[in-house]
Design a protein around this motif. Structure first.
Motif, PDB file in Angstrom:
ATOM      1  N   GLU A   1      59.055  49.839  43.353  1.00 56.47           N
ATOM      2  CA  GLU A   1      58.657  50.001  44.758  1.00 56.47           C
ATOM      3  C   GLU A   1      57.867  51.227  44.920  1.00 56.47           C
ATOM      4  O   GLU A   1      56.954  51.184  45.715  1.00 56.47           O
ATOM      5  N   ARG A   2      58.056  52.180  44.207  1.00 57.65           N
ATOM      6  CA  ARG A   2      57.028  53.620  44.382  1.00 57.65           C
ATOM      7  C   ARG A   2      55.805  53.152  43.951  1.00 57.65           C
ATOM      8  O   ARG A   2      54.883  54.082  44.238  1.00 57.65           O
ATOM      9  N   ASP A   3      55.323  52.078  43.431  1.00 53.50           N
ATOM     10  CA  ASP A   3      53.837  51.848  42.758  1.00 53.50           C
ATOM     11  C   ASP A   3      53.296  51.111  44.036  1.00 53.50           C
ATOM     12  O   ASP A   3      51.941  51.070  44.009  1.00 53.50           O
ATOM     13  N   LEU A   4      54.092  50.569  45.050  1.00 55.97           N
ATOM     14  CA  LEU A   4      53.489  49.947  46.190  1.00 55.97           C
ATOM     15  C   LEU A   4      52.996  50.743  47.325  1.00 55.97           C
ATOM     16  O   LEU A   4      53.355  50.229  48.491  1.00 55.97           O
ATOM     17  N   ASP A   5      52.378  51.916  46.993  1.00 55.59           N
ATOM     18  CA  ASP A   5      51.649  52.399  48.293  1.00 55.59           C
ATOM     19  C   ASP A   5      50.543  51.525  48.730  1.00 55.59           C
ATOM     20  O   ASP A   5      49.492  51.245  48.035  1.00 55.59           O
ATOM     21  N   PRO A   6      50.344  51.345  50.127  1.00 56.42           N
ATOM     22  CA  PRO A   6      49.144  50.453  50.438  1.00 56.42           C
ATOM     23  C   PRO A   6      47.877  51.343  50.354  1.00 56.42           C
ATOM     24  O   PRO A   6      46.793  50.624  50.315  1.00 56.42           O
ATOM     25  N   SER A   7      47.567  52.591  50.022  1.00 59.54           N
ATOM     26  CA  SER A   7      46.422  53.222  49.718  1.00 59.54           C
ATOM     27  C   SER A   7      45.977  53.019  48.394  1.00 59.54           C
ATOM     28  O   SER A   7      44.847  53.616  48.239  1.00 59.54           O
ATOM     29  N   ILE A   8      46.803  52.578  47.611  1.00 53.99           N
ATOM     30  CA  ILE A   8      46.703  52.370  46.102  1.00 53.99           C
ATOM     31  C   ILE A   8      45.938  51.018  45.973  1.00 53.99           C
ATOM     32  O   ILE A   8      46.423  49.857  46.343  1.00 53.99           O
ATOM     33  N   PRO A   9      44.760  50.943  45.530  1.00 53.73           N
ATOM     34  CA  PRO A   9      44.061  49.753  45.321  1.00 53.73           C
ATOM     35  C   PRO A   9      44.741  48.856  44.229  1.00 53.73           C
ATOM     36  O   PRO A   9      45.298  49.321  43.465  1.00 53.73           O
ATOM     37  N   LEU A  10      44.818  47.409  44.420  1.00 53.81           N
ATOM     38  CA  LEU A  10      45.342  46.606  43.508  1.00 53.81           C
ATOM     39  C   LEU A  10      44.845  46.792  42.029  1.00 53.81           C
ATOM     40  O   LEU A  10      45.496  46.517  41.169  1.00 53.81           O
ATOM     41  N   GLU A  11      43.660  46.927  42.017  1.00 56.58           N
ATOM     42  CA  GLU A  11      42.860  47.149  40.672  1.00 56.58           C
ATOM     43  C   GLU A  11      43.799  48.284  39.779  1.00 56.58           C
ATOM     44  O   GLU A  11      43.580  48.300  38.885  1.00 56.58           O
ATOM     45  N   THR A  12      44.130  49.113  40.501  1.00 54.65           N
ATOM     46  CA  THR A  12      44.859  50.311  39.932  1.00 54.65           C
ATOM     47  C   THR A  12      46.085  49.959  39.095  1.00 54.65           C
ATOM     48  O   THR A  12      46.476  50.246  38.259  1.00 54.65           O
ATOM     49  N   LEU A  13      46.805  49.070  40.114  1.00 56.33           N
ATOM     50  CA  LEU A  13      48.081  48.328  39.659  1.00 56.33           C
ATOM     51  C   LEU A  13      47.939  47.836  38.345  1.00 56.33           C
ATOM     52  O   LEU A  13      48.448  47.409  37.491  1.00 56.33           O
ATOM     53  N   GLN A  14      46.596  46.938  38.350  1.00 57.74           N
ATOM     54  CA  GLN A  14      45.952  45.990  37.337  1.00 57.74           C
ATOM     55  C   GLN A  14      45.860  46.897  35.962  1.00 57.74           C
ATOM     56  O   GLN A  14      46.348  46.465  34.947  1.00 57.74           O
ATOM     57  N   ARG A  15      45.082  48.021  36.197  1.00 58.94           N
ATOM     58  CA  ARG A  15      44.910  48.621  34.719  1.00 58.94           C
ATOM     59  C   ARG A  15      46.266  49.331  34.196  1.00 58.94           C
ATOM     60  O   ARG A  15      46.291  49.681  33.163  1.00 58.94           O
ATOM     61  N   LYS A  16      47.121  49.600  35.053  1.00 58.87           N
ATOM     62  CA  LYS A  16      48.595  50.163  34.679  1.00 58.87           C
ATOM     63  C   LYS A  16      49.358  48.962  34.153  1.00 58.87           C
ATOM     64  O   LYS A  16      50.566  48.977  33.873  1.00 58.87           O
ATOM     65  N   ASP A  17      48.911  47.641  33.930  1.00 59.32           N
ATOM     66  CA  ASP A  17      49.405  46.579  33.523  1.00 59.32           C
ATOM     67  C   ASP A  17      50.722  46.005  34.440  1.00 59.32           C
ATOM     68  O   ASP A  17      51.655  45.555  33.553  1.00 59.32           O
ATOM     69  N   LYS A  18      50.777  46.341  35.759  1.00 63.80           N
ATOM     70  CA  LYS A  18      51.586  45.745  36.588  1.00 63.80           C
ATOM     71  C   LYS A  18      51.498  44.614  37.552  1.00 63.80           C
ATOM     72  O   LYS A  18      52.197  44.124  38.216  1.00 63.80           O
TER      73      LYS A  18
END
Length: 155
Positions: A107-124
Motif C-alpha cells: 500500500e505504501r508504494d501506491l502514491d499517485p505521484s510516483i510514476p508506474l515505471e518506478t514501480l516497474q523498475r522495483k519489480d513490483k
C-alpha cells in the motif's frame, strides 16, 4: 488501485540492443546453431536464433530484465518457440507482480505521484502486451491469487 485505466502504448526499442541482450541470455545466433531441434527465438517476426535452455525460464528472465530496465519488450511463447517483440504502438496493460502468492507491491508504494515505471523498475509492476496477457495467469483481485498466478490486476 485499478490499473486498467493506465494502459499505454509501447515505444520502439533499439533492435541491436535487444539482439545483444538475447545473445547475453544464451540465444545462439541462427548462423551458429548446431542443434536444429532447439526452440527458436524470433525477433519482430524474423528468426534470430535458437535457445539452449527452457523457454519458460527464458521468458521469465527476459520479463524480469524488462521490469528492472523499463524496456518495452514483449515475450510470448507459441508452439514451443519464443517470440520477442520490440515494435512501437503495442497496447500495454499494467499489472502487479505476484510472487509466492503475494503481491510484491505494498500500500505504501501506491502514491499517485510516483510514476508506474518506478514501480516497474522495483519489480513490483509490469506492462504486458496482448500476447503476454493471454499467456499469463492474472488474478482479478488479491483475494483470488493462487499458486498459478504471476500477476494481479488490482491490489
Amino acid at each position: 488501485m485499478q490499473l486498467t485505466v493506465a494502459c499505454q502504448l509501447s515505444r520502439v526499442e533499439d533492435e541491436e540492443r535487444v539482439k545483444t541482450l538475447l545473445t547475453q541470455m544464451n540465444v545462439t545466433v541462427l548462423s551458429n546453431m548446431q542443434d536444429l531441434n532447439s526452440p527458436l527465438v524470433f525477433l519482430n517476426g524474423d528468426i534470430f536464433g535458437g535457445l539452449t535452455g527452457d523457454v519458460l525460464d527464458f521468458c521469465s528472465a527476459l520479463r524480469r530484465y524488462r521490469r528492472e530496465n523499463s524496456l518495452h519488450i514483449g515475450c510470448s511463447i507459441k508452439q514451443g518457440n519464443v517470440f520477442v517483440c520490440t515494435e512501437a504502438s503495442r497496447p500495454l496493460i499494467p499489472v502487479f507482480v505476484v510472487e509466492k502468492q503475494k503481491l510484491k507491491v505494498k500500500e505504501r508504494d501506491l502514491d499517485p505521484s510516483i510514476p508506474l515505471e518506478t514501480l516497474q523498475r522495483k519489480d513490483k509492476l509490469d506492462f504486458l502486451d496482448c500476447e503476454e496477457k493471454h499467456q499469463s495467469q492474472i488474478a482479478v483481485t488479491k483475494d483470488k491469487i493462487t499458486e498459478a498466478h504471476q500477476y494481479c490486476i488490482t491490489n
